[in-house]
Design a protein around this motif. Structure first.
Motif, PDB file in Angstrom:
ATOM      1  N   ASP A   7       3.790  -3.303  -8.355  1.00 16.12           N
ATOM      2  CA  ASP A   7       3.651  -4.645  -7.919  1.00 16.12           C
ATOM      3  C   ASP A   7       5.075  -5.352  -8.465  1.00 16.12           C
ATOM      4  O   ASP A   7       5.811  -4.984  -9.341  1.00 16.12           O
ATOM      5  N   THR A   8       5.134  -6.428  -7.591  1.00 11.86           N
ATOM      6  CA  THR A   8       6.425  -7.329  -7.824  1.00 11.86           C
ATOM      7  C   THR A   8       6.031  -8.918  -7.677  1.00 11.86           C
ATOM      8  O   THR A   8       5.225  -9.091  -6.773  1.00 11.86           O
ATOM      9  N   ILE A   9       6.403  -9.404  -8.807  1.00 13.11           N
ATOM     10  CA  ILE A   9       6.033 -10.886  -9.136  1.00 13.11           C
ATOM     11  C   ILE A   9       7.774 -11.689  -8.629  1.00 13.11           C
ATOM     12  O   ILE A   9       8.271 -11.172  -9.467  1.00 13.11           O
ATOM     13  N   ILE A  10       7.696 -12.533  -7.790  1.00 13.49           N
ATOM     14  CA  ILE A  10       8.779 -13.277  -7.508  1.00 13.49           C
ATOM     15  C   ILE A  10       8.406 -14.768  -7.682  1.00 13.49           C
ATOM     16  O   ILE A  10       7.845 -15.327  -7.053  1.00 13.49           O
ATOM     17  N   ALA A  11       9.114 -15.199  -8.829  1.00 13.72           N
ATOM     18  CA  ALA A  11       8.793 -16.848  -9.244  1.00 13.72           C
ATOM     19  C   ALA A  11      10.165 -17.548  -8.801  1.00 13.72           C
ATOM     20  O   ALA A  11      11.293 -17.053  -9.375  1.00 13.72           O
ATOM     21  N   TYR A  12      10.041 -18.943  -8.424  1.00 12.90           N
ATOM     22  CA  TYR A  12      11.141 -19.445  -8.120  1.00 12.90           C
ATOM     23  C   TYR A  12      11.102 -20.897  -8.266  1.00 12.90           C
ATOM     24  O   TYR A  12       9.996 -21.525  -7.993  1.00 12.90           O
ATOM     25  N   LYS A  57       0.767  -1.146  -0.213  1.00 17.98           N
ATOM     26  CA  LYS A  57       0.087  -0.095   0.162  1.00 17.98           C
ATOM     27  C   LYS A  57       0.823   1.219  -0.071  1.00 17.98           C
ATOM     28  O   LYS A  57       1.809   1.187   0.863  1.00 17.98           O
ATOM     29  N   PRO A  58       0.298   2.189  -0.658  1.00 19.05           N
ATOM     30  CA  PRO A  58       1.176   3.659  -0.810  1.00 19.05           C
ATOM     31  C   PRO A  58       1.422   4.247   0.527  1.00 19.05           C
ATOM     32  O   PRO A  58       0.533   4.181   1.578  1.00 19.05           O
ATOM     33  N   GLY A  59       2.708   4.684   0.789  1.00 23.92           N
ATOM     34  CA  GLY A  59       2.599   5.499   1.941  1.00 23.92           C
ATOM     35  C   GLY A  59       3.341   4.720   3.263  1.00 23.92           C
ATOM     36  O   GLY A  59       3.807   5.338   4.306  1.00 23.92           O
ATOM     37  N   ARG A  60       3.583   3.427   3.005  1.00 26.26           N
ATOM     38  CA  ARG A  60       4.238   2.551   4.213  1.00 26.26           C
ATOM     39  C   ARG A  60       5.078   1.464   3.374  1.00 26.26           C
ATOM     40  O   ARG A  60       4.906   1.093   2.463  1.00 26.26           O
ATOM     41  N   PRO A  61       5.886   0.825   4.332  1.00 28.24           N
ATOM     42  CA  PRO A  61       6.721  -0.172   3.947  1.00 28.24           C
ATOM     43  C   PRO A  61       5.829  -1.392   3.510  1.00 28.24           C
ATOM     44  O   PRO A  61       4.843  -1.509   4.415  1.00 28.24           O
ATOM     45  N   PRO A  62       6.279  -2.266   2.738  1.00 27.15           N
ATOM     46  CA  PRO A  62       5.595  -3.495   2.463  1.00 27.15           C
ATOM     47  C   PRO A  62       5.656  -4.306   3.693  1.00 27.15           C
ATOM     48  O   PRO A  62       6.604  -4.488   4.491  1.00 27.15           O
ATOM     49  N   VAL A  63       4.710  -5.248   4.098  1.00 34.22           N
ATOM     50  CA  VAL A  63       4.390  -6.177   5.182  1.00 34.22           C
ATOM     51  C   VAL A  63       4.006  -7.377   4.493  1.00 34.22           C
ATOM     52  O   VAL A  63       3.652  -7.465   3.453  1.00 34.22           O
ATOM     53  N   ARG A 102      11.937 -17.091   5.296  1.00 32.21           N
ATOM     54  CA  ARG A 102      13.220 -16.025   4.931  1.00 32.21           C
ATOM     55  C   ARG A 102      13.110 -15.571   3.479  1.00 32.21           C
ATOM     56  O   ARG A 102      13.611 -14.312   3.550  1.00 32.21           O
ATOM     57  N   LEU A 103      12.585 -16.199   2.827  1.00 35.32           N
ATOM     58  CA  LEU A 103      12.476 -15.695   1.395  1.00 35.32           C
ATOM     59  C   LEU A 103      11.587 -14.454   1.451  1.00 35.32           C
ATOM     60  O   LEU A 103      11.856 -13.408   0.993  1.00 35.32           O
ATOM     61  N   ARG A 104      10.457 -14.383   2.282  1.00 33.65           N
ATOM     62  CA  ARG A 104       9.456 -13.247   2.227  1.00 33.65           C
ATOM     63  C   ARG A 104      10.301 -12.134   3.007  1.00 33.65           C
ATOM     64  O   ARG A 104      10.150 -11.031   2.751  1.00 33.65           O
ATOM     65  N   ALA A 105      10.881 -12.467   4.055  1.00 33.87           N
ATOM     66  CA  ALA A 105      11.394 -11.323   5.023  1.00 33.87           C
ATOM     67  C   ALA A 105      12.570 -10.868   4.267  1.00 33.87           C
ATOM     68  O   ALA A 105      12.953  -9.635   4.112  1.00 33.87           O
ATOM     69  N   ALA A 111       1.460  -9.109   5.076  1.00 32.35           N
ATOM     70  CA  ALA A 111       0.171  -9.598   4.331  1.00 32.35           C
ATOM     71  C   ALA A 111      -0.236  -8.761   3.130  1.00 32.35           C
ATOM     72  O   ALA A 111      -1.100  -9.163   2.616  1.00 32.35           O
ATOM     73  N   ASP A 112       1.010  -8.398   2.531  1.00 35.71           N
ATOM     74  CA  ASP A 112       0.807  -7.600   1.235  1.00 35.71           C
ATOM     75  C   ASP A 112       1.093  -8.784   0.182  1.00 35.71           C
ATOM     76  O   ASP A 112       0.798  -8.543  -1.069  1.00 35.71           O
TER      77      ASP A 112
END
Length: 535
Positions: A461-466, A422-428, A485-488, A430-431
């Protein structure tokens, strides 16, 4: 097994003859030296300083006496001679004789003379014994040195066995020989032979030596003596070497030790030759693997598609020369096809299956619009040609750069992560959204159907495929890197640098995995595709 030479073989000068002459003068007896044939050894005073007397009746009498006497004591034949044998390795090679007339003349001193003669004979025997052993050891060392030199220069097993067999027959004065090598399947085929008839060779080739009527074969071949030596290296049986004689044979301990030494030399040479062959084959396989790896690398995208609204980057890190992971970025008439997959297994089988999956996907992706139908056809094609344990996980998505609509189908693959902060804050945490709509892995059940999912992308938006090589990476404590750890790692990096490029994020995640596992070896292929929406 070879007969010890006569006493004259050991004479370098006439000192023994002259010593006996002086001994006779002191004891007033006639003391003479004789060789195995009974001939007297006489002092000449010239060069050479000694010579053999005539082979007359007197010599025959002494020779006969030596053949009939006991090993440990002198005897007095019917004519009154006293004979003290000189012995080496249990064989009489000569004698010291006190003549009959002298015995009567020196009756008072005869016991002393006999005692001195016995001691002299024993001393001569000891020196001759040592000389025989020394000559034998020198000859053995010389032959073994030549054998070692030849074995070192031999590069293949058959040459090693041929050289070794000829040397063993020569060293041990055998008449024939053969070598059987133990194969991995338990068979012992004949690999080398010398001085054996074709009928004998055919018989021992058709039946292993342990089960063949060996004595009957030997009798038909005119052979009587047999000695078998076992080939061992590092506690592992390599085969057997057999030596044959046309007479009965008994190996003395020194000869048994020599045979053992030959066996050890041959065993080491055979093991070395096999190692050379295996290394050569391994190098050939390695060259082929490198060529195959080059071909596989060329199947991956050479360049990243350039879309004004999409920032894309990818990483492919195989754990072996050939890998089972793959990714593709397909141009579909202005749309972008994003493909990532993981074939079960590793190495050559996985690489071959990976090439088949990729080829099938490209063929269907260009002709079919619906992703679910593309996945179903790929599944049917693989299920027809693969085994039950040969399956593949695939994620396939198509992005319309104009509308930023993502349509996707997931066939049993680790769900790619879609991060929308969400705009205006760091990603968490839940995003994150997981792209999991689809079905089971491909290549197992030809009747499977697949669902498709849809997501309208937005700027940022960011897509991470692995592949699972990322999350299954383990450290020395056997802990998995894991999805947490990947999400973090994604969240912390984008919190610090929200406008980071796809390349920077990919570099960061690869580094996070490397830092986590440390020096622990990579055990699975690692593939990563990052897509960021510019807007």
């Amino acid at each position: 097994m070879a007969r010890v030479p006569s006493l004259t073989h050991f004479l370098t000068d006439a000192s023994v003859v002259r010593l006996c002459t002086v001994l006779g003068q002191i004891g007033r007896a006639k003391v003479t030296v004789h060789d195995r044939s009974g001939q007297r050894v006489v002092y000449t005073g010239s060069d050479p300083p000694w010579a053999l007397g005539p082979l007359d009746d007197d010599a025959h009498l002494v020779a006969h006496a030596m053949t009939t006497m006991e090993r440990s004591a002198g005897v007095i034949p019917h004519d009154g001679r006293m004979i003290e044998p000189v012995m080496v390795a249990g064989e009489i090679i000569g004698a010291i004789v006190i003549e009959a007339d002298a015995l009567r003349a020196a009756a008072a001193n005869i016991d002393k003379v006999r005692d001195v003669v016995a001691r002299l004979a024993a001393t001569i025997s000891e020196f001759c014994e040592q000389d025989v052993l020394l000559r034998q050891r020198n000859a053995e060392l010389s032959v073994l040195f030549r054998l070692s030199s030849m074995l070192v220069s031999a590069r293949d097993v058959d040459t090693v066995l041929s050289v070794a067999l000829r040397s063993a027959v020569q060293i041990l004065s055998a008449d024939a020989g053969c070598v059987h090598l133990l194969e991995d399947d338990g068979r012992q085929p004949l690999r080398a032979h010398l001085n054996l008839s074709g009928q004998f060779i055919k018989a021992v080739t058709a039946a292993p030596p342990e089960s063949a009527p060996m004595r009957e074969l030997m009798a038909a071949e005119g052979l009587e003596g047999l000695v078998t030596g076992s080939l061992y290296f590092s506690g592992r049986s390599l085969g057997q070497l057999r030596l044959f004689w046309r007479r009965s044979v008994f190996m003395e301990p020194p000869e048994q030790a020599l045979l053992q030494t030959i066996m050890e030399q041959v065993s080491a040479a055979v093991a070395s030759a096999r190692l050379i062959v295996n290394e050569s084959r391994a190098r050939q396989v390695q060259r082929q693997l490198k060529l195959a790896a080059d071909v596989q690398r060329r199947m991956l995208p050479r360049t990243i598609p350039n879309h004004p609204r999409l920032d894309i980057d990818a990483r492919y890190i195989p754990s072996m020369e050939l890998g089972g992971d793959f990714y593709d970025l397909i141009d579909l008439s202005g749309h972008l096809g994003l493909l990532i997959g993981d074939v079960a297994g590793k190495g050559v089988p996985a690489a071959l299956l990976m090439a088949s999956v990729r080829s099938s996907f490209r063929a269907y992706a260009h002709d079919l619009y619906h992703l679910s139908e593309v996945m179903a056809r790929v599944n049917r094609a693989l299920a027809r040609d693969t085994l039950a344990n040969e399956f593949t996980t695939i994620f396939y998505g198509v992005i319309d750069p104009a509308s930023l609509r993502l349509t996707y189908c997931n066939a049993g693959h680790d769900p790619p992560l879609l991060l929308r902060a969400k705009p205006g804050r760091p990603p968490v945490d839940a995003d994150f959204h997981e792209l999991e709509a689809g079905g089971m892995v491909v290549g197992v059940d030809a009747s499977q159907t697949y669902a498709s999912g849809m997501f309208d992308l937005q700027k940022g938006d960011t897509i991470i495929a692995y592949t699972d090589g990322i999350v299954d990476a383990r450290n020395f404590e056997n802990e998995r890197f894991g999805r947490t750890r990947l999400r973090a790692g994604i969240l912390s990096f984008l919190a610090r640098t929200p406008d980071a490029t796809a390349k920077a994020l990919a570099d960061h995640l690869v580094w996070e995995v490397r830092r986590f596992i440390g020096l622990n070896p990579q055990v699975d292929d690692e593939t990563l595709v990052i897509l960021r929406v510019r807007g």
